[in-house]
Scaffold this motif. Structure first.
Motif, PDB file in Angstrom:
ATOM      1  N   PHE A   1       0.935  -1.371  -0.175  1.00  0.00           N
ATOM      2  CA  PHE A   1      -0.170  -0.032  -0.111  1.00  0.00           C
ATOM      3  C   PHE A   1       0.793   1.359   0.072  1.00  0.00           C
ATOM      4  O   PHE A   1       0.544   2.085  -0.868  1.00  0.00           O
ATOM      5  N   THR A   2       1.876   1.267   0.827  1.00  0.00           N
ATOM      6  CA  THR A   2       2.673   2.386   0.950  1.00  0.00           C
ATOM      7  C   THR A   2       3.540   2.549  -0.415  1.00  0.00           C
ATOM      8  O   THR A   2       3.745   3.877  -0.945  1.00  0.00           O
ATOM      9  N   GLU A   3       3.915   1.797  -0.933  1.00  0.00           N
ATOM     10  CA  GLU A   3       4.501   1.575  -2.142  1.00  0.00           C
ATOM     11  C   GLU A   3       3.875   2.272  -3.486  1.00  0.00           C
ATOM     12  O   GLU A   3       4.176   2.928  -4.159  1.00  0.00           O
ATOM     13  N   GLN A   4       2.263   1.904  -3.455  1.00  0.00           N
ATOM     14  CA  GLN A   4       1.338   2.083  -4.460  1.00  0.00           C
ATOM     15  C   GLN A   4       1.144   3.772  -4.284  1.00  0.00           C
ATOM     16  O   GLN A   4       1.058   4.332  -5.347  1.00  0.00           O
ATOM     17  N   VAL A   5       0.872   4.119  -2.952  1.00  0.00           N
ATOM     18  CA  VAL A   5       0.507   5.539  -2.877  1.00  0.00           C
ATOM     19  C   VAL A   5       1.534   6.360  -2.647  1.00  0.00           C
ATOM     20  O   VAL A   5       1.439   7.728  -2.845  1.00  0.00           O
ATOM     21  N   GLY A   6       2.638   5.894  -2.307  1.00  0.00           N
ATOM     22  CA  GLY A   6       4.095   6.956  -2.101  1.00  0.00           C
ATOM     23  C   GLY A   6       3.817   7.558  -0.518  1.00  0.00           C
ATOM     24  O   GLY A   6       4.161   8.763  -0.727  1.00  0.00           O
ATOM     25  N   ILE A   7       3.528   6.775   0.342  1.00  0.00           N
ATOM     26  CA  ILE A   7       3.286   7.390   1.941  1.00  0.00           C
ATOM     27  C   ILE A   7       4.346   6.896   2.553  1.00  0.00           C
ATOM     28  O   ILE A   7       4.987   5.686   2.182  1.00  0.00           O
ATOM     29  N   GLU A   8       4.562   7.276   3.895  1.00  0.00           N
ATOM     30  CA  GLU A   8       5.675   6.599   4.677  1.00  0.00           C
ATOM     31  C   GLU A   8       4.937   5.643   5.571  1.00  0.00           C
ATOM     32  O   GLU A   8       5.631   4.710   6.170  1.00  0.00           O
ATOM     33  N   VAL A   9       3.721   5.840   6.150  1.00  0.00           N
ATOM     34  CA  VAL A   9       3.068   5.199   7.224  1.00  0.00           C
ATOM     35  C   VAL A   9       1.856   4.602   6.658  1.00  0.00           C
ATOM     36  O   VAL A   9       0.942   5.354   6.191  1.00  0.00           O
ATOM     37  N   PRO A  10       1.610   3.155   6.575  1.00  0.00           N
ATOM     38  CA  PRO A  10       0.263   2.431   6.002  1.00  0.00           C
ATOM     39  C   PRO A  10      -0.900   2.754   6.949  1.00  0.00           C
ATOM     40  O   PRO A  10      -1.508   1.965   7.482  1.00  0.00           O
ATOM     41  N   LEU A  11      -1.332   4.157   6.739  1.00  0.00           N
ATOM     42  CA  LEU A  11      -2.341   4.676   8.006  1.00  0.00           C
ATOM     43  C   LEU A  11      -3.236   5.567   6.916  1.00  0.00           C
ATOM     44  O   LEU A  11      -2.858   6.617   6.567  1.00  0.00           O
ATOM     45  N   ILE A  12      -4.663   5.274   6.939  1.00  0.00           N
ATOM     46  CA  ILE A  12      -5.595   6.152   6.112  1.00  0.00           C
ATOM     47  C   ILE A  12      -6.474   6.873   7.358  1.00  0.00           C
ATOM     48  O   ILE A  12      -6.934   6.151   8.105  1.00  0.00           O
TER      49      ILE A  12
ATOM     50  N   PHE B   1      -5.000   9.250  -5.668  1.00  0.00           N
ATOM     51  CA  PHE B   1      -5.625   7.992  -4.861  1.00  0.00           C
ATOM     52  C   PHE B   1      -7.131   8.182  -4.632  1.00  0.00           C
ATOM     53  O   PHE B   1      -7.621   9.269  -4.089  1.00  0.00           O
ATOM     54  N   PHE B   2      -7.734   7.300  -5.043  1.00  0.00           N
ATOM     55  CA  PHE B   2      -9.243   7.245  -4.819  1.00  0.00           C
ATOM     56  C   PHE B   2      -9.487   6.122  -4.195  1.00  0.00           C
ATOM     57  O   PHE B   2      -9.424   5.044  -4.436  1.00  0.00           O
ATOM     58  N   ILE B   3     -10.941   6.353  -3.161  1.00  0.00           N
ATOM     59  CA  ILE B   3     -11.718   5.081  -2.675  1.00  0.00           C
ATOM     60  C   ILE B   3     -12.976   5.268  -3.072  1.00  0.00           C
ATOM     61  O   ILE B   3     -13.556   6.496  -2.692  1.00  0.00           O
ATOM     62  N   THR B   4     -13.356   4.257  -3.587  1.00  0.00           N
ATOM     63  CA  THR B   4     -14.677   4.175  -3.900  1.00  0.00           C
ATOM     64  C   THR B   4     -15.637   3.450  -3.165  1.00  0.00           C
ATOM     65  O   THR B   4     -15.013   2.453  -2.313  1.00  0.00           O
ATOM     66  N   ALA B   5     -16.982   3.444  -3.288  1.00  0.00           N
ATOM     67  CA  ALA B   5     -17.960   2.797  -2.563  1.00  0.00           C
ATOM     68  C   ALA B   5     -19.395   2.758  -2.947  1.00  0.00           C
ATOM     69  O   ALA B   5     -19.641   3.571  -3.724  1.00  0.00           O
TER      70      ALA B   5
ATOM     71  N   GLY C   1       2.527  11.733   7.627  1.00  0.00           N
ATOM     72  CA  GLY C   1       3.229  10.355   6.960  1.00  0.00           C
ATOM     73  C   GLY C   1       2.023   9.519   6.549  1.00  0.00           C
ATOM     74  O   GLY C   1       2.432   8.613   5.831  1.00  0.00           O
ATOM     75  N   GLY C   2       0.839   9.653   6.980  1.00  0.00           N
ATOM     76  CA  GLY C   2      -0.236   8.661   6.404  1.00  0.00           C
ATOM     77  C   GLY C   2      -0.794   9.397   5.056  1.00  0.00           C
ATOM     78  O   GLY C   2      -0.234  10.117   4.374  1.00  0.00           O
ATOM     79  N   ILE C   3      -2.126   9.084   4.981  1.00  0.00           N
ATOM     80  CA  ILE C   3      -2.944   9.898   3.831  1.00  0.00           C
ATOM     81  C   ILE C   3      -4.296  10.129   4.502  1.00  0.00           C
ATOM     82  O   ILE C   3      -4.954   9.379   4.909  1.00  0.00           O
ATOM     83  N   GLY C   4      -4.766  11.499   4.148  1.00  0.00           N
ATOM     84  CA  GLY C   4      -5.924  11.849   4.244  1.00  0.00           C
ATOM     85  C   GLY C   4      -6.758  11.911   3.128  1.00  0.00           C
ATOM     86  O   GLY C   4      -6.320  12.057   2.027  1.00  0.00           O
ATOM     87  N   ILE C   5      -8.277  11.454   3.424  1.00  0.00           N
ATOM     88  CA  ILE C   5      -9.090  11.321   2.361  1.00  0.00           C
ATOM     89  C   ILE C   5     -10.097  12.593   2.257  1.00  0.00           C
ATOM     90  O   ILE C   5     -10.682  12.746   3.234  1.00  0.00           O
ATOM     91  N   ILE C   6     -10.383  13.264   1.122  1.00  0.00           N
ATOM     92  CA  ILE C   6     -11.335  14.167   1.047  1.00  0.00           C
ATOM     93  C   ILE C   6     -12.740  13.389   0.773  1.00  0.00           C
ATOM     94  O   ILE C   6     -12.839  12.658   0.003  1.00  0.00           O
ATOM     95  N   GLN C   7     -13.829  13.967   1.580  1.00  0.00           N
ATOM     96  CA  GLN C   7     -15.044  13.493   1.457  1.00  0.00           C
ATOM     97  C   GLN C   7     -15.790  14.704   0.951  1.00  0.00           C
ATOM     98  O   GLN C   7     -16.015  15.826   1.582  1.00  0.00           O
ATOM     99  N   PRO C   8     -15.991  14.720  -0.385  1.00  0.00           N
ATOM    100  CA  PRO C   8     -16.526  15.771  -1.039  1.00  0.00           C
ATOM    101  C   PRO C   8     -17.801  16.523  -0.479  1.00  0.00           C
ATOM    102  O   PRO C   8     -17.797  17.838  -0.291  1.00  0.00           O
ATOM    103  N   ILE C   9     -18.652  15.751  -0.166  1.00  0.00           N
ATOM    104  CA  ILE C   9     -19.958  16.318   0.613  1.00  0.00           C
ATOM    105  C   ILE C   9     -19.823  16.926   1.859  1.00  0.00           C
ATOM    106  O   ILE C   9     -20.192  18.041   2.032  1.00  0.00           O
ATOM    107  N   SER C  10     -18.886  16.544   2.546  1.00  0.00           N
ATOM    108  CA  SER C  10     -18.458  17.117   3.884  1.00  0.00           C
ATOM    109  C   SER C  10     -17.609  18.363   3.739  1.00  0.00           C
ATOM    110  O   SER C  10     -18.198  19.579   4.588  1.00  0.00           O
ATOM    111  N   LEU C  11     -16.841  18.377   2.781  1.00  0.00           N
ATOM    112  CA  LEU C  11     -15.924  19.294   2.379  1.00  0.00           C
ATOM    113  C   LEU C  11     -16.812  20.572   2.277  1.00  0.00           C
ATOM    114  O   LEU C  11     -16.822  21.948   2.355  1.00  0.00           O
ATOM    115  N   MET C  12     -17.813  20.471   1.116  1.00  0.00           N
ATOM    116  CA  MET C  12     -18.721  21.438   0.475  1.00  0.00           C
ATOM    117  C   MET C  12     -20.067  21.778   1.435  1.00  0.00           C
ATOM    118  O   MET C  12     -20.001  22.931   1.874  1.00  0.00           O
ATOM    119  N   PHE C  13     -20.567  20.855   1.930  1.00  0.00           N
ATOM    120  CA  PHE C  13     -22.025  21.030   2.438  1.00  0.00           C
ATOM    121  C   PHE C  13     -21.820  21.456   3.933  1.00  0.00           C
ATOM    122  O   PHE C  13     -22.451  22.385   4.512  1.00  0.00           O
TER     123      PHE C  13
END
Length: 349
Positions: A12-23, A107-111, A43-55
């Protein structure tokens, strides 16, 4: 299940280019831009939740991403809910994904649906897509859609939790050959190490990151997490019609946790389910936003997972990520070469 040494460098860290395998998982309504940026900067990675960011937090999506970029130049991710019950929503999500790609997100997380169109867009620019799954059935479908990894949502997660244990999910999915992320039940460094030793390539946390100085959630929400124990986490159908993990407050006890018979009936109807989902979506957007911003004075829902057991104080994101990473490093086995160096030093002395 045989344990393997915990390590920070994973597929995971290799794919995404981060230091700590923590989302730092995408959370509605708790994913404010300062929290996202802090997780990535640490060193981990934060994920944007678009509705949260906007609404909830009032940012234009493109400008919000640019504000995050002012706080960190490290990789950030984007959460794309790809449910197809509304064409209007699907069209908006496609526009949002395009904006994220244009702003450099890779980096995208779908659901909640088929990830194939997201995969096509993201792979075209050299990006990576992971998909939320709760069972082997959905994992296989996601792999068929071309995803690069899986977020394995277990029964200890907050929000829309799965039904399987972390161990069962790993056993079911490891043969698929892609990186697997443990999502649910991780609140302290011991649980983080345990997930990595089990064989997961990384961990996604949500509840732990709500109780941080960077998260803008109301202090009542954070204190509710600190005071709660795993047994205080219950599943309610009142928010979205399907079970959602929340803290059992007095309000939750009062209103109960089951959807009405009419709501259940409509959710099972071929046409009625779309109207009910729309109703629940709008209702939950307001309820969860109000609870997060107004606190216990607005008697509503605090989403959280069973990881509350390991959360005892409000602290900075940097301290959490650093402590988790240091715990893994401290537990890492000493190489034979390093042991020889130690013996040589001892002989010299």
């Amino acid at each position: 299940m045989t344990k393997q040494p915990a390590k920070l460098e994973t597929r995971f860290t290799e794919q995404v280019g981060i230091e700590v395998p923590l989302i730092c998982g995408a959370m509605y309504p708790c994913s404010n831009l300062e929290l996202i940026a802090a997780a990535s900067e640490a060193g981990g990675i934060g994920i944007i939740q678009p509705i949260s960011l906007m609404f909830v937090h009032g940012h234009d999506l493109r400008e919000g991403i640019r504000e995050i970029r002012k706080l960190t130049d490290k990789p950030i991710g984007f959460n794309a809910l790809v449910e197809q019950s509304s064409q209007v929503y699907e069209d908006r999500m496609k526009k949002w994904v395009d904006i994220a790609i244009e702003e450099g997100v890779r980096f995208f997380i779908t659901a909640l649906g088929s990830p194939d169109w997201v995969v096509k867009k993201v792979h075209a620019v050299g990006g990576v897509v992971y998909h939320d799954v709760t069972t082997l059935k959905w994992a296989k479908r996601a792999i068929e859609g071309g995803v690069d990894g899986l977020i394995c949502v277990n029964k200890r997660a907050g929000g829309h939790a799965g039904e399987e244990s972390p161990q069962k999910l790993l056993a079911d999915l490891k043969a698929l050959g892609v990186p697997l992320i443990c999502a649910g039940g991780i609140g302290d460094e011991a649980q983080f190490i345990e997930a990595l030793e089990m064989g997961y390539d990384g961990v996604q946390m949500g509840t732990r990151f709500i109780a941080t100085t960077e998260c803008s959630a109301h202090i009542d929400y954070k204190h509710a997490i600190l005071e709660a124990e795993a047994d205080d986490i219950v599943l309610t159908e009142k928010i979205s019609g399907i079970p959602v993990a929340v803290i059992q407050t007095e309000y939750v006890k009062k209103v109960g946790t089951h959807a009405s018979w009419l709501a259940k009936k409509l959710l099972q109807h071929p046409k009625g389910k779309h109207y009910m989902r729309g109703y629940y979506t709008l209702k939950s957007l307001w309820q969860l936003k109000s609870a997060s911003t107004k606190g216990m004075n607005y008697k509503d829902y605090f989403q959280a997972g069973k990881s509350v057991d390991g959360i005892t104080k409000i602290e900075s994101v940097a301290d959490i990520v650093s402590r988790f990473a240091d715990a893994v490093r401290a537990k890492a086995p000493v190489s034979a070469e390093a042991e020889d160096d130690v013996e040589a030093d001892a002989t010299t002395e």
